[in-house]
Design a protein around this motif. Structure first.
Motif, PDB file in Angstrom:
ATOM      1  N   MET A  27       0.832  -1.176   0.000  1.00  0.00           N
ATOM      2  CA  MET A  27       0.000   0.000   0.000  1.00  0.00           C
ATOM      3  C   MET A  27       0.878   1.240   0.000  1.00  0.00           C
ATOM      4  SD  MET A  27      -3.214  -0.784   0.273  1.00  0.00           S
ATOM      5  CE  MET A  27      -4.483  -1.313   1.322  1.00  0.00           C
ATOM      6  N   ILE A  28       0.282   2.347  -0.372  1.00  0.00           N
ATOM      7  CA  ILE A  28       1.006   3.607  -0.409  1.00  0.00           C
ATOM      8  C   ILE A  28       1.107   4.126   1.017  1.00  0.00           C
ATOM      9  CG2 ILE A  28       0.997   5.945  -1.329  1.00  0.00           C
ATOM     10  CD1 ILE A  28      -0.924   4.864  -3.500  1.00  0.00           C
ATOM     11  N   LYS A  29       2.314   4.402   1.449  1.00  0.00           N
ATOM     12  CA  LYS A  29       2.509   4.924   2.802  1.00  0.00           C
ATOM     13  C   LYS A  29       2.863   6.396   2.704  1.00  0.00           C
ATOM     14  CE  LYS A  29       1.981   0.893   4.735  1.00  0.00           C
ATOM     15  NZ  LYS A  29       0.692   0.428   4.884  1.00  0.00           N
ATOM     16  N   THR A  30       4.102   6.742   2.997  1.00  0.00           N
ATOM     17  CA  THR A  30       4.516   8.133   2.966  1.00  0.00           C
ATOM     18  C   THR A  30       5.341   8.429   1.725  1.00  0.00           C
ATOM     19  OG1 THR A  30       6.443   7.587   4.285  1.00  0.00           O
ATOM     20  CG2 THR A  30       4.486   8.345   5.474  1.00  0.00           C
ATOM     21  N   ILE A  31       5.029   7.771   0.651  1.00  0.00           N
ATOM     22  CA  ILE A  31       5.725   7.981  -0.607  1.00  0.00           C
ATOM     23  C   ILE A  31       5.235   9.297  -1.207  1.00  0.00           C
ATOM     24  CG2 ILE A  31       6.062   7.098  -2.936  1.00  0.00           C
ATOM     25  CD1 ILE A  31       5.583   4.302  -1.832  1.00  0.00           C
ATOM     26  N   SER A  32       6.148  10.103  -1.720  1.00  0.00           N
ATOM     27  CA  SER A  32       5.739  11.358  -2.330  1.00  0.00           C
ATOM     28  C   SER A  32       5.015  11.088  -3.644  1.00  0.00           C
ATOM     29  CB  SER A  32       6.952  12.250  -2.584  1.00  0.00           C
ATOM     30  OG  SER A  32       7.693  11.773  -3.691  1.00  0.00           O
ATOM     31  N   GLU A  91      -5.804   6.699  -0.622  1.00  0.00           N
ATOM     32  CA  GLU A  91      -4.450   6.973  -0.138  1.00  0.00           C
ATOM     33  C   GLU A  91      -3.679   7.833  -1.135  1.00  0.00           C
ATOM     34  OE1 GLU A  91      -2.259   3.536   1.315  1.00  0.00           O
ATOM     35  OE2 GLU A  91      -4.158   2.595   1.872  1.00  0.00           O
ATOM     36  N   ALA A  92      -3.835   7.556  -2.420  1.00  0.00           N
ATOM     37  CA  ALA A  92      -3.155   8.345  -3.448  1.00  0.00           C
ATOM     38  C   ALA A  92      -3.675   9.780  -3.446  1.00  0.00           C
ATOM     39  CB  ALA A  92      -3.344   7.697  -4.817  1.00  0.00           C
ATOM     40  N   ARG A  93      -4.971   9.942  -3.250  1.00  0.00           N
ATOM     41  CA  ARG A  93      -5.543  11.303  -3.175  1.00  0.00           C
ATOM     42  C   ARG A  93      -4.981  12.062  -1.973  1.00  0.00           C
ATOM     43  NH1 ARG A  93     -11.477   9.164  -4.797  1.00  0.00           N
ATOM     44  NH2 ARG A  93     -11.371   9.682  -7.014  1.00  0.00           N
ATOM     45  N   GLN A  94      -4.870  11.381  -0.856  1.00  0.00           N
ATOM     46  CA  GLN A  94      -4.321  12.023   0.341  1.00  0.00           C
ATOM     47  C   GLN A  94      -2.866  12.425   0.107  1.00  0.00           C
ATOM     48  OE1 GLN A  94      -6.031  13.030   3.020  1.00  0.00           O
ATOM     49  NE2 GLN A  94      -4.138  14.024   3.646  1.00  0.00           N
ATOM     50  N   THR A  95      -2.099  11.541  -0.511  1.00  0.00           N
ATOM     51  CA  THR A  95      -0.698  11.843  -0.816  1.00  0.00           C
ATOM     52  C   THR A  95      -0.606  13.061  -1.722  1.00  0.00           C
ATOM     53  OG1 THR A  95      -0.073   9.525  -0.568  1.00  0.00           O
ATOM     54  CG2 THR A  95       1.433  10.919  -1.832  1.00  0.00           C
ATOM     55  N   GLU A 100      -0.972  16.312   0.067  1.00  0.00           N
ATOM     56  CA  GLU A 100       0.182  16.655   0.892  1.00  0.00           C
ATOM     57  C   GLU A 100       1.400  17.050   0.054  1.00  0.00           C
ATOM     58  OE1 GLU A 100       0.593  13.058   3.140  1.00  0.00           O
ATOM     59  OE2 GLU A 100      -1.259  13.425   4.259  1.00  0.00           O
ATOM     60  N   THR A 101       1.243  17.060  -1.258  1.00  0.00           N
ATOM     61  CA  THR A 101       2.335  17.349  -2.174  1.00  0.00           C
ATOM     62  C   THR A 101       2.329  18.827  -2.539  1.00  0.00           C
ATOM     63  OG1 THR A 101       2.136  15.122  -3.066  1.00  0.00           O
ATOM     64  CG2 THR A 101       3.327  16.699  -4.404  1.00  0.00           C
ATOM     65  N   SER A 102       3.502  19.417  -2.591  1.00  0.00           N
ATOM     66  CA  SER A 102       3.610  20.843  -2.923  1.00  0.00           C
ATOM     67  C   SER A 102       3.148  21.109  -4.355  1.00  0.00           C
ATOM     68  CB  SER A 102       5.050  21.318  -2.765  1.00  0.00           C
ATOM     69  OG  SER A 102       5.860  20.806  -3.804  1.00  0.00           O
ATOM     70  N   ALA A 103       2.743  22.338  -4.604  1.00  0.00           N
ATOM     71  CA  ALA A 103       2.290  22.737  -5.937  1.00  0.00           C
ATOM     72  C   ALA A 103       3.410  22.572  -6.961  1.00  0.00           C
ATOM     73  CB  ALA A 103       1.780  24.174  -5.917  1.00  0.00           C
ATOM     74  N   ASP A 104       4.645  22.884  -6.583  1.00  0.00           N
ATOM     75  CA  ASP A 104       5.775  22.733  -7.504  1.00  0.00           C
ATOM     76  C   ASP A 104       5.983  21.276  -7.899  1.00  0.00           C
ATOM     77  OD1 ASP A 104       6.305  25.434  -7.556  1.00  0.00           O
ATOM     78  OD2 ASP A 104       7.907  25.334  -6.061  1.00  0.00           O
ATOM     79  N   GLU A 105       5.868  20.387  -6.915  1.00  0.00           N
ATOM     80  CA  GLU A 105       6.047  18.964  -7.200  1.00  0.00           C
ATOM     81  C   GLU A 105       4.902  18.448  -8.079  1.00  0.00           C
ATOM     82  OE1 GLU A 105       7.183  14.847  -4.835  1.00  0.00           O
ATOM     83  OE2 GLU A 105       6.921  16.689  -3.695  1.00  0.00           O
ATOM     84  N   GLN A 106       3.680  18.901  -7.807  1.00  0.00           N
ATOM     85  CA  GLN A 106       2.553  18.510  -8.641  1.00  0.00           C
ATOM     86  C   GLN A 106       2.759  18.971 -10.081  1.00  0.00           C
ATOM     87  OE1 GLN A 106      -1.056  20.007  -6.894  1.00  0.00           O
ATOM     88  NE2 GLN A 106      -1.042  18.506  -5.245  1.00  0.00           N
ATOM     89  N   LYS A 107       3.222  20.207 -10.240  1.00  0.00           N
ATOM     90  CA  LYS A 107       3.460  20.740 -11.582  1.00  0.00           C
ATOM     91  C   LYS A 107       4.530  19.923 -12.304  1.00  0.00           C
ATOM     92  CE  LYS A 107       4.340  24.959 -14.116  1.00  0.00           C
ATOM     93  NZ  LYS A 107       4.491  26.402 -14.050  1.00  0.00           N
ATOM     94  N   SER A 108       5.556  19.526 -11.576  1.00  0.00           N
ATOM     95  CA  SER A 108       6.631  18.732 -12.169  1.00  0.00           C
ATOM     96  C   SER A 108       6.119  17.364 -12.628  1.00  0.00           C
ATOM     97  CB  SER A 108       7.765  18.564 -11.161  1.00  0.00           C
ATOM     98  OG  SER A 108       8.776  17.761 -11.680  1.00  0.00           O
ATOM     99  N   VAL A 109       5.328  16.719 -11.784  1.00  0.00           N
ATOM    100  CA  VAL A 109       4.763  15.404 -12.124  1.00  0.00           C
ATOM    101  C   VAL A 109       3.836  15.512 -13.326  1.00  0.00           C
ATOM    102  CG1 VAL A 109       3.215  13.576 -11.323  1.00  0.00           C
ATOM    103  CG2 VAL A 109       4.998  14.434  -9.810  1.00  0.00           C
ATOM    104  N   CYS A 110       2.993  16.520 -13.322  1.00  0.00           N
ATOM    105  CA  CYS A 110       2.072  16.718 -14.446  1.00  0.00           C
ATOM    106  C   CYS A 110       2.858  16.983 -15.727  1.00  0.00           C
ATOM    107  CB  CYS A 110       1.118  17.863 -14.149  1.00  0.00           C
ATOM    108  SG  CYS A 110       0.015  17.544 -12.744  1.00  0.00           S
ATOM    109  N   GLY A 111       3.925  17.745 -15.632  1.00  0.00           N
ATOM    110  CA  GLY A 111       4.786  17.990 -16.788  1.00  0.00           C
ATOM    111  C   GLY A 111       5.454  16.721 -17.285  1.00  0.00           C
ATOM    112  N   ASP A 112       5.848  15.849 -16.352  1.00  0.00           N
ATOM    113  CA  ASP A 112       6.443  14.573 -16.739  1.00  0.00           C
ATOM    114  C   ASP A 112       5.463  13.737 -17.564  1.00  0.00           C
ATOM    115  OD1 ASP A 112       8.754  15.225 -15.377  1.00  0.00           O
ATOM    116  OD2 ASP A 112       8.352  13.919 -13.658  1.00  0.00           O
ATOM    117  N   VAL A 113       4.208  13.708 -17.137  1.00  0.00           N
ATOM    118  CA  VAL A 113       3.203  12.940 -17.880  1.00  0.00           C
ATOM    119  C   VAL A 113       2.942  13.608 -19.231  1.00  0.00           C
ATOM    120  CG1 VAL A 113       0.794  12.167 -17.920  1.00  0.00           C
ATOM    121  CG2 VAL A 113       2.118  12.026 -15.804  1.00  0.00           C
ATOM    122  N   LEU A 114       2.888  14.912 -19.246  1.00  0.00           N
ATOM    123  CA  LEU A 114       2.668  15.639 -20.490  1.00  0.00           C
ATOM    124  C   LEU A 114       3.784  15.348 -21.495  1.00  0.00           C
ATOM    125  CD1 LEU A 114       0.830  17.644 -21.930  1.00  0.00           C
ATOM    126  CD2 LEU A 114       2.188  19.475 -20.931  1.00  0.00           C
TER     127      LEU A 114
END
Length: 124
Positions: A1-6, A99-103, A106-120
């Motif tokens: 399960m997803i624990k404290t993984i970013s 759990e993924a939604r909760q994670t 808890e993720t910073s906006a910069d990290e979210q933008k980076s992840v979204c850019g990676d998928v893009l």
């Protein structure tokens, strides 16, 4: 399960599974464990579909890349008749998704933008 993984780590794990189809076989995982990993990967992708439009705007390329990722994850599921729609009613998947939604919250906006850019930028 997803624990404290970013959020970013979660995505990276998913990409690693896509790029290395032998990951599950080499890890000596049971089929149930392998299916749980697939569910975690799909949940991560689903959360990205919920989070990324608010971060990078609506984007057809992003949507297409997410669909490709989800289909590649489903290909590793033991029940080959499993679909993304069927998975939505699976109790373990619902838990993993929450759990993924909760994670993601808890993720910073910069990290979210980076992840979204990676998928893009993902090239299937």
């Amino acid at each position: 399960m997803i624990k404290t993984i970013s959020f970013r780590s979660l995505l990276s794990l998913g990409f690693a599974a896509v790029f290395s189809q032998a990951v599950m076989a080499d890890e000596g995982l049971t089929q149930a464990e392998a299916n749980t990993i697939v569910k975690e990967d799909i949940a991560s992708a689903q959360v990205m579909t919920e989070v990324c439009p608010g971060v990078i705007g609506q984007n057809a390329k992003f949507d297409g890349n997410i669909k490709v990722l989800i289909q590649s994850y489903l290909a590793d599921f033991s029940d080959k008749s499993m679909t993304y729609e069927k998975l939505q009613s699976d109790s373990e998947y619902k838990s993993v998704l929450n759990e993924a939604r909760q994670t993601a919250k808890e993720t910073s906006a910069d990290e979210q933008k980076s992840v979204c850019g990676d998928v893009l930028g993902y090239q299937p």
